[in-house]
Design a protein around this motif. Structure first.
Motif, PDB file in Angstrom:
ATOM      1  N   ALA A  77      -0.239  11.679   1.525  1.00  0.00           N
ATOM      2  CA  ALA A  77       0.915  12.303   0.885  1.00  0.00           C
ATOM      3  C   ALA A  77       0.491  13.537   0.094  1.00  0.00           C
ATOM      4  O   ALA A  77       1.161  14.588   0.137  1.00  0.00           O
ATOM      5  CB  ALA A  77       1.618  11.292  -0.025  1.00  0.00           C
ATOM      6  N   ASN A  78      -0.600  13.413  -0.639  1.00  0.00           N
ATOM      7  CA  ASN A  78      -1.116  14.562  -1.396  1.00  0.00           C
ATOM      8  C   ASN A  78      -1.410  15.735  -0.469  1.00  0.00           C
ATOM      9  O   ASN A  78      -1.086  16.892  -0.786  1.00  0.00           O
ATOM     10  CB  ASN A  78      -2.399  14.183  -2.134  1.00  0.00           C
ATOM     11  CG  ASN A  78      -2.264  12.923  -2.961  1.00  0.00           C
ATOM     12  OD1 ASN A  78      -1.926  11.862  -2.436  1.00  0.00           O
ATOM     13  ND2 ASN A  78      -2.524  13.016  -4.246  1.00  0.00           N
ATOM     14  N   LEU A 110       1.791  17.504   0.901  1.00  0.00           N
ATOM     15  CA  LEU A 110       2.388  18.359  -0.130  1.00  0.00           C
ATOM     16  C   LEU A 110       1.546  19.609  -0.372  1.00  0.00           C
ATOM     17  O   LEU A 110       2.099  20.699  -0.600  1.00  0.00           O
ATOM     18  CB  LEU A 110       2.560  17.568  -1.424  1.00  0.00           C
ATOM     19  CG  LEU A 110       3.614  16.457  -1.364  1.00  0.00           C
ATOM     20  CD1 LEU A 110       3.518  15.560  -2.597  1.00  0.00           C
ATOM     21  CD2 LEU A 110       5.009  17.045  -1.251  1.00  0.00           C
ATOM     22  N   CYS A 118       8.152  17.576   6.059  1.00  0.00           N
ATOM     23  CA  CYS A 118       9.208  16.752   5.467  1.00  0.00           C
ATOM     24  C   CYS A 118       9.608  15.603   6.383  1.00  0.00           C
ATOM     25  O   CYS A 118      10.048  14.555   5.900  1.00  0.00           O
ATOM     26  CB  CYS A 118      10.419  17.622   5.137  1.00  0.00           C
ATOM     27  SG  CYS A 118      10.165  18.629   3.658  1.00  0.00           S
ATOM     28  N   LEU A 121       7.165  13.080   5.310  1.00  0.00           N
ATOM     29  CA  LEU A 121       7.488  12.602   3.964  1.00  0.00           C
ATOM     30  C   LEU A 121       8.686  11.658   3.978  1.00  0.00           C
ATOM     31  O   LEU A 121       8.737  10.700   3.204  1.00  0.00           O
ATOM     32  CB  LEU A 121       7.775  13.783   3.039  1.00  0.00           C
ATOM     33  CG  LEU A 121       6.596  14.691   2.671  1.00  0.00           C
ATOM     34  CD1 LEU A 121       7.071  15.832   1.773  1.00  0.00           C
ATOM     35  CD2 LEU A 121       5.484  13.907   1.986  1.00  0.00           C
ATOM     36  N   LEU A 174       5.459   9.170  -3.864  1.00  0.00           N
ATOM     37  CA  LEU A 174       6.088  10.490  -3.814  1.00  0.00           C
ATOM     38  C   LEU A 174       6.754  10.839  -5.141  1.00  0.00           C
ATOM     39  O   LEU A 174       6.798  12.010  -5.530  1.00  0.00           O
ATOM     40  CB  LEU A 174       7.109  10.544  -2.673  1.00  0.00           C
ATOM     41  CG  LEU A 174       6.529  10.451  -1.261  1.00  0.00           C
ATOM     42  CD1 LEU A 174       7.634  10.589  -0.223  1.00  0.00           C
ATOM     43  CD2 LEU A 174       5.453  11.502  -1.031  1.00  0.00           C
ATOM     44  N   LEU A 195       3.990  12.025  -7.359  1.00  0.00           N
ATOM     45  CA  LEU A 195       3.542  13.362  -6.981  1.00  0.00           C
ATOM     46  C   LEU A 195       4.626  14.429  -7.168  1.00  0.00           C
ATOM     47  O   LEU A 195       4.406  15.600  -6.853  1.00  0.00           O
ATOM     48  CB  LEU A 195       3.088  13.363  -5.515  1.00  0.00           C
ATOM     49  CG  LEU A 195       1.872  12.504  -5.191  1.00  0.00           C
ATOM     50  CD1 LEU A 195       1.629  12.456  -3.684  1.00  0.00           C
ATOM     51  CD2 LEU A 195       0.622  13.030  -5.912  1.00  0.00           C
ATOM     52  N   SER A 215       7.285  14.951  -5.531  1.00  0.00           N
ATOM     53  CA  SER A 215       7.552  15.582  -4.237  1.00  0.00           C
ATOM     54  C   SER A 215       8.970  16.126  -4.084  1.00  0.00           C
ATOM     55  O   SER A 215       9.161  17.087  -3.329  1.00  0.00           O
ATOM     56  CB  SER A 215       7.245  14.598  -3.108  1.00  0.00           C
ATOM     57  OG  SER A 215       8.079  13.472  -3.190  1.00  0.00           O
ATOM     58  N   SER A 271       8.998  19.855  -4.357  1.00  0.00           N
ATOM     59  CA  SER A 271       8.478  20.566  -3.191  1.00  0.00           C
ATOM     60  C   SER A 271       9.507  20.593  -2.068  1.00  0.00           C
ATOM     61  O   SER A 271       9.657  21.601  -1.363  1.00  0.00           O
ATOM     62  CB  SER A 271       7.190  19.898  -2.703  1.00  0.00           C
ATOM     63  OG  SER A 271       6.174  19.968  -3.678  1.00  0.00           O
ATOM     64  N   CYS A 293      14.549  17.675   5.216  1.00  0.00           N
ATOM     65  CA  CYS A 293      14.489  17.603   3.753  1.00  0.00           C
ATOM     66  C   CYS A 293      15.566  16.678   3.204  1.00  0.00           C
ATOM     67  O   CYS A 293      15.313  15.901   2.269  1.00  0.00           O
ATOM     68  CB  CYS A 293      14.635  19.004   3.155  1.00  0.00           C
ATOM     69  SG  CYS A 293      13.168  20.048   3.366  1.00  0.00           S
TER      70      CYS A 293
END
Length: 340
Positions: free
Chosen positions: A129-130, A133, A150, A153, A166, A169, A171, A174, A192
């Motif tokens: 995940a890191n 992003l 996305c 994600l 998430l 983070l 997210s 982002s 998204c």
């Protein structure tokens, strides 16, 4: 198709794609095959070529709809992903951070791996995940990469552990940034919205608040306005707004245009059960807040709910949310008279 069979044979035999392309007994990979193989074939070791084979197969199974390839590959999907795919895929991404085309294909493959919850947990434990992003931030101007990232994600967010990760983070910021940077690109907006929908779906992970704090609701409404032709986006938009509005504190902060966007979507897609179901769910959530009850009624909310109930009598979930919306709206005396 031949470009699917070649990487399947490469995985099974260990023979690199480069050799197979010149071997009369092998299946030739045509020039229009995924660019990923061509980009790497001249400058990468055999291990990377075999990873490319895995990526092509996964992409083929997920997006080309080739049932023969899917049948060949299905028994090995989780095993290959866990044993080879997840770690190698992330290592490849880390080594090619300046190649958005390659990163886009990698993100698509991550999305396929993440269809299995066990793979989601493995990817998260490896820092997936890191990395996704980070890739989004590095290539914010590449719409195709943003959409593919996305897509991955959204699958991470559908898992409770992934959802919490998430949130940690941050997210949603982002994701909202990607939506605002590429407002006219449907694929970006659709994937998204899928992320925000899933992040706001889990009650105890902080996802709802994270999406709301990132200006998610207003950005979703903008996407619904700009892409009225996309039934999928309208359904996901209604669902995301419904999930956000289910928190009374967040519902109070949502702009009135949120309800208007839901009603517009329901009016545009009367036969789409996904739009109508999620729309009724959103109106139910909105109607629980006294300040929004009169607004909904004046904007045609009661008529929209009744029309959805008539058109989709067999959809039990829709009928339940519709009855909840009508019950909440009836708490207002003026609305009760209108329903009667």
């Amino acid at each position: 198709t031949t470009w699917i069979e070649a990487p399947v044979r490469s995985i099974c035999t260990g023979q690199p794609l480069r050799d197979m392309a010149t071997d009369p007994a092998g299946t030739r990979v045509p020039a229009h095959s995924p660019a990923l193989a061509n980009d790497l074939a001249g400058r990468s070791p055999n291990k990377l070529l075999r990873l490319t084979s895995v990526l092509i197969v996964f992409l083929a199974c997920a997006y080309a709809g080739n049932m023969r390839a899917a049948e060949i590959h299905a028994p090995f999907r989780v095993e290959v992903a866990s044993w080879f795919g997840n770690a190698a895929l992330l290592d490849l991404m880390k080594s090619q951070l300046d190649s958005p085309t390659l990163l886009k294909e990698c993100c698509k493959s991550l999305a396929v791996f993440a269809m299995d919850p066990l793979n989601v947990h493995h990817i998260l434990s490896l820092g997936g995940a890191n990395l996704v992003l980070e890739v989004m931030r590095m290539h914010s101007g590449d719409a195709n990469l943003q959409a593919s990232a996305c897509e991955a994600l959204s699958l991470f967010a559908s898992d409770p552990l992934g959802n919490r990760k998430l949130v940690f983070l941050n997210s949603p910021r982002s994701v909202v940034t990607a939506m605002k940077s590429h407002p006219t690109v449907l694929e970006v907006q659709s994937h998204c919205c899928g992320v925000l929908l899933n992040m706001a779906a889990i009650n105890d992970g902080g996802g709802k608040a994270a999406v709301a704090d990132a200006d998610g609701a207003a950005t979703i409404v903008d996407a619904m306005r700009l892409h009225p032709q996309s039934e999928e986006l309208q359904a996901d938009g209604c669902g995301a707004l419904a999930n956000l509005a289910s928190d009374l504190q967040i519902c109070q902060q949502l702009p009135n245009v949120s309800a208007e966007a839901v009603l517009t979507a329901m009016q545009a897609y009367p036969q789409a059960v996904s739009v109508q179901h999620r729309g009724c769910g959103a109106l139910y959530s909105f109607a629980l807040h006294p300040d929004k009850q009169q607004l909904l009624a004046a904007a045609g909310g009661i008529e929209a709910v009744l029309r959805a109930m008539r058109e989709h009598r067999g959809a039990a979930g829709l009928q339940k949310d519709a009855c909840g919306a009508l019950s909440s709206l009836a708490a207002n005396n003026t609305n009760a008279t209108q329903q009667a």
